[in-house]
Design an enzyme around this catalytic site. Structure first.
Site, PDB file in Angstrom:
ATOM      1  N   GLU A  22     134.414 -37.533  32.125  1.00 57.43           N
ATOM      2  CA  GLU A  22     134.856 -36.134  32.178  1.00 57.43           C
ATOM      3  C   GLU A  22     136.211 -35.992  32.873  1.00 57.43           C
ATOM      4  OE1 GLU A  22     133.600 -33.573  30.659  1.00 57.43           O
ATOM      5  OE2 GLU A  22     131.811 -34.557  29.895  1.00 57.43           O
ATOM      6  N   ASP A  67     137.873 -25.778  31.922  1.00 56.92           N
ATOM      7  CA  ASP A  67     136.977 -26.762  32.525  1.00 56.92           C
ATOM      8  C   ASP A  67     137.580 -27.228  33.843  1.00 56.92           C
ATOM      9  OD1 ASP A  67     135.188 -26.684  30.444  1.00 56.92           O
ATOM     10  OD2 ASP A  67     135.887 -28.523  29.494  1.00 56.92           O
TER      11      ASP A  67
END
Ligand code: NAG
Length: 148
Positions: free
Chosen positions: A54, A71
């Protein structure tokens, strides 16, 4: 001269803390302490693997998605559902400012990640985890780290 040196030190320290990239083993220790090992049935390796894909362990990463949501941080937690930022009216299910998810202190990010696992029933939220970690042998991710 001394004052200049101190000033330079302060400036360089503040630059260092601006973008924090954890090492794999440091992260492993923090995750164990925070109770992530086997949280929701997911071993420590799953968490380290997920964070790697991620964010590459970089706490300050932000990515804006097509819908305008962002994000945030080491777990790339999205503002649309999980945290509050200035731009949009969000659900803020973690009851946290998105900016708290991009600091060196991982407390809020970990709390929110736990909530995501609980409320979405697993780690499927994370595309990086689904793609690279799910169903694979995760023991390598904690190898060499002083965690049990
Ligand atoms: C971490 O992420 C920030 C924000 O994307 C970036 O500016 C910085 O260069 C990254 N640090 C490293 C070491 O990759």
């Amino acid at each position: 001269m001394k004052a200049v040196g101190v000033l330079a030190l302060i400036i360089s320290l503040s630059i260092v803390t601006e973008s924090k990239v954890y090492t794999r083993c440091k992260l492993a220790k923090i995750f164990v302490k925070a109770g992530l090992d086997h949280y929701g049935g997911f071993s420590l390796g799953n968490w380290i693997c997920m964070a790697y894909y991620e964010s590459h362990y970089n706490t300050t990463v932000q990515n804006t998605l097509g819908d305008g949501s962002i994000d945030y941080g080491i777990f790339q937690i999205n503002s649309f559902t999980w945290c509050r930022n200035a731009n949009v009216q969000q659900n803020n299910r973690c009851h946290v400012a998105c900016s708290a998810l991009i600091t060196d202190d991982l407390t809020d990010a970990i709390l929110c990640a736990k909530k995501i696992v609980k409320e979405t029933q697993g780690m499927n939220y994370w595309q990086g985890w689904k793609k690279h970690c799910e169903g694979k042998d995760m023991s390598e991710w904690k190898r060499g780290c002083e965690v049990s």
